[in-house]
Design a protein around this motif. Structure first.
Motif, mmCIF file in Angstrom:
data_model
loop_
_atom_site.group_PDB
_atom_site.id
_atom_site.type_symbol
_atom_site.label_atom_id
_atom_site.label_comp_id
_atom_site.label_asym_id
_atom_site.label_seq_id
_atom_site.Cartn_x
_atom_site.Cartn_y
_atom_site.Cartn_z
ATOM 1 N N TRP A 88 125.854 -20.492 12.409
ATOM 2 C CA TRP A 88 125.955 -20.585 10.953
ATOM 3 C C TRP A 88 127.282 -20.035 10.442
ATOM 4 O O TRP A 88 127.790 -20.486 9.411
ATOM 5 C CB TRP A 88 124.796 -19.831 10.302
ATOM 6 C CG TRP A 88 123.476 -20.491 10.548
ATOM 7 C CD1 TRP A 88 122.542 -20.140 11.480
ATOM 8 C CD2 TRP A 88 122.971 -21.642 9.882
ATOM 9 N NE1 TRP A 88 121.471 -21.002 11.431
ATOM 10 C CE2 TRP A 88 121.704 -21.933 10.448
ATOM 11 C CE3 TRP A 88 123.447 -22.460 8.855
ATOM 12 C CZ2 TRP A 88 120.916 -23.003 10.027
ATOM 13 C CZ3 TRP A 88 122.658 -23.517 8.421
ATOM 14 C CH2 TRP A 88 121.419 -23.781 9.002
ATOM 15 N N ARG A 91 129.757 -22.823 10.822
ATOM 16 C CA ARG A 91 129.474 -23.954 9.933
ATOM 17 C C ARG A 91 129.876 -23.685 8.486
ATOM 18 O O ARG A 91 130.373 -24.567 7.789
ATOM 19 C CB ARG A 91 127.975 -24.271 9.960
ATOM 20 C CG ARG A 91 127.447 -24.825 11.260
ATOM 21 C CD ARG A 91 125.929 -24.817 11.260
ATOM 22 N NE ARG A 91 125.380 -25.108 12.580
ATOM 23 C CZ ARG A 91 124.161 -24.760 12.969
ATOM 24 N NH1 ARG A 91 123.360 -24.106 12.139
ATOM 25 N NH2 ARG A 91 123.737 -25.067 14.182
ATOM 26 N N MET A 92 129.661 -22.473 8.016
ATOM 27 C CA MET A 92 129.747 -22.202 6.589
ATOM 28 C C MET A 92 130.986 -21.432 6.148
ATOM 29 O O MET A 92 131.151 -21.166 4.959
ATOM 30 C CB MET A 92 128.501 -21.442 6.129
ATOM 31 C CG MET A 92 127.171 -22.137 6.457
ATOM 32 S SD MET A 92 127.104 -23.893 5.969
ATOM 33 C CE MET A 92 127.360 -23.764 4.201
ATOM 34 N N PRO A 95 133.217 -23.683 3.542
ATOM 35 C CA PRO A 95 132.667 -23.843 2.187
ATOM 36 C C PRO A 95 132.667 -22.572 1.347
ATOM 37 O O PRO A 95 132.985 -22.612 0.156
ATOM 38 C CB PRO A 95 131.233 -24.322 2.457
ATOM 39 C CG PRO A 95 131.337 -25.051 3.764
ATOM 40 C CD PRO A 95 132.342 -24.280 4.563
ATOM 41 N N VAL A 96 132.325 -21.414 1.949
ATOM 42 C CA VAL A 96 132.270 -20.187 1.148
ATOM 43 C C VAL A 96 133.674 -19.777 0.692
ATOM 44 O O VAL A 96 133.856 -19.288 -0.436
ATOM 45 C CB VAL A 96 131.592 -19.035 1.936
ATOM 46 C CG1 VAL A 96 132.471 -18.500 3.051
ATOM 47 C CG2 VAL A 96 131.208 -17.907 0.991
ATOM 48 N N PHE A 131 126.662 -20.865 -0.652
ATOM 49 C CA PHE A 131 127.481 -20.746 0.550
ATOM 50 C C PHE A 131 127.531 -19.320 1.096
ATOM 51 O O PHE A 131 127.450 -19.112 2.312
ATOM 52 C CB PHE A 131 128.892 -21.278 0.283
ATOM 53 C CG PHE A 131 128.926 -22.740 -0.057
ATOM 54 C CD1 PHE A 131 128.180 -23.647 0.687
ATOM 55 C CD2 PHE A 131 129.679 -23.214 -1.118
ATOM 56 C CE1 PHE A 131 128.201 -25.012 0.384
ATOM 57 C CE2 PHE A 131 129.704 -24.560 -1.434
ATOM 58 C CZ PHE A 131 128.965 -25.464 -0.681
ATOM 59 N N SER A 134 124.345 -18.633 2.850
ATOM 60 C CA SER A 134 124.163 -19.360 4.109
ATOM 61 C C SER A 134 124.973 -18.777 5.257
ATOM 62 O O SER A 134 124.713 -19.112 6.416
ATOM 63 C CB SER A 134 124.534 -20.836 3.922
ATOM 64 O OG SER A 134 125.914 -20.974 3.627
ATOM 65 N N ILE A 135 125.925 -17.916 4.963
ATOM 66 C CA ILE A 135 126.676 -17.270 6.045
ATOM 67 C C ILE A 135 126.320 -15.794 6.184
ATOM 68 O O ILE A 135 126.276 -15.244 7.293
ATOM 69 C CB ILE A 135 128.207 -17.443 5.838
ATOM 70 C CG1 ILE A 135 128.965 -17.172 7.141
ATOM 71 C CG2 ILE A 135 128.733 -16.537 4.725
ATOM 72 C CD1 ILE A 135 130.425 -17.593 7.080
#
Length: 463
Positions: A88, A91-92, A95-96, A131, A134-135
């Protein structure tokens, strides 16, 4: 599985450094938001402080859904070759970082008021509620999969705090030096253009830090997917009856109230009351150095000897007393105020250093009671509490600034700046005092009980 293939790789400095860089990446956007977003939108974008604070509080209702949802997603995800939590981060991280940069777009300063409010709402929710969640939740939950040893987890907590402190050092010291300019009237004001550039640089650095974390940390403890049918009623019942979780949540909210008010009010008390942005940089420098040179080396030793709860209560009471003395003394010299700020930061630093290890204690305690390990769910609830503390701090700070008459037009009026000074002392006094009260009255995991839980889980896993 990643945990099996990495089981033979001993826990060591790579893990600690990697975990440190993870929080370094987190705080490049988190501390920037908590320290400068309110200032940016009030002074550059012309939005009322109460409106910004209201957004930060309202967004937490969204977090109540996204945080727990992400916790469930993490708990129910299957481990990959890189582990259960690490993927994760990779992946993130993009975006963050992008969402954080979009918050600070000074080019929109002359747009219609409504447009600026909508832009602020959308970008802030994308960054914080989606975002960042999610991280941050997989990152925080990962500690229990890196090592089952409580001492190793305490070391990870310490190194995580070092990462956050280093980020605070870079942001707190560097940002005021470059973001403020002096007007022809002699007032120290925030430059919108410079803030946009700084936000872009910090976003790039955040991505780099996240990728370092991904490459250095190893997950050794296999945490299988939780395939039990989701029962919202049972989940809520187990959470609200978990006294240790409720205690650490209450303490975390109070901690964020104290810490973020200190950071947020620094953007007003130094340039507006003292007229000295350099002192703001110095306060961030000395506070960070105190945490690195005093708290980080001593936290594990003191918490091992006296207990994490016991250390946290004593340090937070000390910080509250220091700000009370500052309020009474009312220093006219900004660097005397810096001295009080730094001493209080030592008290904050001890609790902030061990708190991540306290979360793993809460997870262990729940497993002892319920027989099920729910790292992601428990951490997500705690993460939501931290965001709630952040929102309450920003909302309270913004509302109080509005109540005392602060605006672009009154920012340097003597009556207003005097009230700013008093707020900068009173809010941390209340916050630190509440931390100690909540830990004493609610949080049950003292040194003796933590050691008993560790022994019980070791006995169960040895069967």
């Amino acid at each position: 599985m990643a945990s099996k293939s990495n089981a033979t790789v001993p826990f060591g400095m790579k893990d600690k450094l990697g975990y440190m860089f993870g929080d370094f990446g987190n705080d490049f956007t988190f501390i920037l938001s908590s320290s400068f977003m309110l200032k940016f939108y009030t002074d550059v974008m012309g939005i009322e402080a109460a409106v910004v604070g209201l957004l930060m509080m309202a967004a937490r209702f969204i977090d109540a859904i996204t945080d727990v949802t992400m916790g469930q997603i993490v708990d129910r995800s299957k481990p990959t070759k890189d582990g259960k939590f690490k993927p994760w981060i990779k992946r993130m991280c993009g975006p963050v970082a992008i969402a954080s940069f979009l918050i600070y777009q000074s080019g929109f300063a002359n747009m219609a008021y409504g447009f600026k409010v909508v832009w602020m709402v959308i970008t802030y929710i994308l960054w914080g509620s989606i975002f960042y969640t999610s991280i941050n939740i997989p990152y925080g939950s990962m500690a229990s999969a890196v090592s089952p040893d409580p001492k190793h987890r305490a070391e990870l907590s310490t190194w995580r705090t070092i990462g956050g402190t280093l980020a605070g050092l870079v942001i707190g010291v560097g940002t005021p030096m470059f973001a403020y300019v002096v007007t022809t009237e002699g007032n120290t004001v925030l430059s919108g253009t410079r803030m946009t550039i700084i936000a872009g640089i910090f976003s790039v650095l955040a991505i780099i830090c996240y990728l370092i974390c991904f490459n250095l940390v190893r997950e050794r403890v296999e945490v299988p997917a939780n395939n039990q049918k989701l029962n919202i009623g049972n989940l809520l019942k187990s959470l609200v009856t978990n006294r240790a979780l409720l205690g650490i949540i209450a303490a975390a909210i109070a901690l964020l109230l104290a810490m973020l008010t200190m950071q947020g009010m620094a953007g007003y008390v130094f340039p507006n009351y003292y007229g000295n942005a350099t002192a703001q940089s110095v306060s961030s420098l000395t506070g960070s150095l105190a945490a690195l040179l005093i708290c980080a080396p001593l936290a594990v030793k003191l918490s091992t000897k006296f207990g994490k709860k016991e250390l946290s209560v004593a340090s937070c009471l000390g910080a509250a007393i220091i700000f009370l003395v500052c309020l009474i003394v009312h220093p006219a010299n900004p660097f005397v105020y810096v001295g009080f700020f730094t001493l209080a930061y030592v008290g904050l630093g001890f609790f902030n250093t061990v708190i991540w290890a306290m979360i793993t204690d809460v997870i262990d305690d729940a497993e002892v009671k319920n027989g099920v390990r729910e790292d992601g769910t428990i951490y997500s609830v705690y993460s939501f509490a931290r965001k709630l503390g952040q929102a309450l701090s920003a909302g309270l700070t913004g509302s109080l600034l509005t109540m005392i008459g602060y605006s672009q037009a009154t920012a340097f009026e003597p009556e207003v700046t005097e009230r700013i000074f008093k707020l900068s002392c009173i809010a941390p006094i209340v916050g630190f005092g509440l931390v100690a009260v909540f830990l004493i009255l609610i949080y049950p995991l003292n040194k003796k009980r933590v050691e008993a839980n560790v022994a019980e889980l070791a006995r169960r896993r040895s069967k």
